[in-house]
Design an enzyme around this catalytic site. Sequence first.
Site, mmCIF file in Angstrom:
data_model
loop_
_atom_site.group_PDB
_atom_site.id
_atom_site.type_symbol
_atom_site.label_atom_id
_atom_site.label_comp_id
_atom_site.label_asym_id
_atom_site.label_seq_id
_atom_site.Cartn_x
_atom_site.Cartn_y
_atom_site.Cartn_z
ATOM 1 N N TRP A 1 0.809 -1.376 -0.034
ATOM 2 C CA TRP A 1 0.096 -0.072 0.042
ATOM 3 C C TRP A 1 0.845 0.987 0.023
ATOM 4 C CZ3 TRP A 1 -4.202 -1.155 -1.946
ATOM 5 C CH2 TRP A 1 -4.669 -2.664 -1.758
ATOM 6 N N ASP B 1 -1.497 6.734 6.336
ATOM 7 C CA ASP B 1 -2.645 5.699 5.957
ATOM 8 C C ASP B 1 -2.889 4.794 7.129
ATOM 9 O OD1 ASP B 1 -4.216 3.609 4.972
ATOM 10 O OD2 ASP B 1 -2.836 3.241 3.245
ATOM 11 N N LYS C 1 -11.775 -1.833 6.979
ATOM 12 C CA LYS C 1 -10.945 -2.851 7.614
ATOM 13 C C LYS C 1 -11.421 -2.776 9.056
ATOM 14 C CE LYS C 1 -8.772 -3.107 3.773
ATOM 15 N NZ LYS C 1 -7.456 -2.384 3.501
HETATM 16 C C1 LIG Z 1 -7.071 -1.939 2.138
HETATM 17 C C2 LIG Z 1 -5.953 -0.893 2.259
HETATM 18 C C3 LIG Z 1 -5.842 0.044 1.207
HETATM 19 C C4 LIG Z 1 -6.677 0.041 -0.119
HETATM 20 O O1 LIG Z 1 -8.171 0.471 0.232
HETATM 21 P P1 LIG Z 1 -9.091 0.810 -0.916
HETATM 22 O O2 LIG Z 1 -10.318 1.322 -0.085
HETATM 23 O O3 LIG Z 1 -9.297 -0.582 -1.410
HETATM 24 O O4 LIG Z 1 -8.572 1.755 -1.847
HETATM 25 C C5 LIG Z 1 -5.001 1.095 1.421
HETATM 26 N N1 LIG Z 1 -4.128 0.876 2.592
HETATM 27 C C6 LIG Z 1 -4.237 0.084 3.230
HETATM 28 C C7 LIG Z 1 -3.241 0.117 4.442
HETATM 29 C C8 LIG Z 1 -5.274 -0.972 3.314
HETATM 30 O O5 LIG Z 1 -5.331 -1.927 4.189
#
Ligand SMILES: *Cc1c(COP(=O)(O)O)cnc(C)c1O
Length: 359
Positions: free
Chosen positions: A101, A171, A195
Site C-alpha cells: 500500500w 494511511d 478494515k
Molecule cells: C485495504 C488498504 C488500502 C486500499 O483500500 P481501498 O479502500 O481498497 O482503496 C490502502 N491502504 C491500506 C493500509 C489498506 O489496508
Amino acid sequence: MSRVYNFSAGPAVLPEEVLQQAADEMLDYQGSGMSVMEMSHRSKIYDSIIKTAEADLRELMNIPDNYKVLFLQGGASQQFAMIPMNLMKNKKAAYIVTGQWAKKAFQEAQIYGEAVKVASSEDETFSYIPDCSDLDIPEDADYVYICENNTIYGTKYQTLPNTKGHVLVADVSSCFLSEPVDVSKYGIIYGGVQKNIGPAGVVIVIIREDLITEDTLPGTPTMLKYKTHADAESLYNTPPAYGIYICGKVFQWLKKMGGLEVMKQRNEEKAKILYDFLDESKMFRGTVRKEDRSLMNVPFVTGDKDLDAKFVKEAEAAGFVNLKGHRTVGGMRASIYNAMPKEGVEKLVAFMKKFEEEN
Ligand SMILES: *Cc1c(COP(=O)(O)O)cnc(C)c1O
C-alpha cells in the site's frame, strides 16, 4: 443463523450488535418510515446522523479543533492521488515504503511530482519497519508519507518516524480506532473504513486545517480538493450515506466498549494469544520481526505450501474463514480487528494446536 469467525483483512468483521441494530432499523429508521438508504442526505434526520458520527469520532480520537473530519469516497487508493494533488506545493515528498500500500501511494505520487523513497523494507519482503529516527528527508519535501499498519505483511510502526519538522501523512486503514493516537502529530490521518470501522465505500480523512487550501496542483478536479469537502462539511455531493450511518453505529459501539484505551488492551490481549502460540509452535511461525508486529493482521506459515493449503481448507470447514494469506505472500493471515471477539482467537489457536498434533 450461523455466523462464522471471519478473519478477513477487509472488508472485515463488524460488531454483531451493530449489524443487528442496522437490521432492526432497515425498514423504518427511528419513525421516519424509511430506510437510511432511502433518505435525502440534505434532510434533517440525515444531518443528525452524519453530525453525530463526526462528534463521536472526535470524542473517541480526541481530535483537536483545528482538524477537519471528512467522509469521502474512492477508498484509501483515491487518497494516493488526492494527497499529492493537494499537498505537493514544492512538488516533492518523502515516502517510507513498508509494503504494497505504501508502494502504491509512492508510485501514484510520482505522477504529480518528485516522490523520494527515504526508507524501505522491500529488501526483506517488507517483514520489518526500517529505522526512521534519522532519515535523509529533503529540506523542501512537502510531507513525509507512511502506511502505519501494513495490512498484507503484518507490521506496524511502534514509534512514528522523525519527520524533522515535516508534515506527517499516515494511511491507517487497517489500524483505525484500534488504539489511542495523538492526532496532533499528524498533518493527515486517513483510512478506508472497510478494515476496522464499517462498510466499503467510505474513507475518513482527518486533516489539519492549514493543509486545506485553494492552492492545489493545476488540473485537480473539484471532487479531489480537500477544500471542496471541508467547506461543505462532507456534503458537497451525495456522500456514501448508508456507510457513514454504519460507521456512526460502530463509533457508538466503541464508546460503549470504553473507548480506544480499552480497545487497545483488548487488541493486545487477543494478539498475544496468537503470537504466544506462534512463538511456541513447532509447525507454525510468524513471518515478521517481533518488535514490529501488528496487533491487527497476523501472517503466519508452516513452511510447507501444501500444509498451508490443507490448514486453510480445514479451518474453513471448522468455521474459521478467510485465513488465506494475501495472494502476493502466500501462507496464512489472521486479521483480528476490533470486532473479532477474544473467543474467536482462542478458538482459532485451539484449532491450530489440534491441527499441529494431527499433522
Ligand atoms: C485495504 C488498504 C488500502 C486500499 O483500500 P481501498 O479502500 O481498497 O482503496 C490502502 N491502504 C491500506 C493500509 C489498506 O489496508
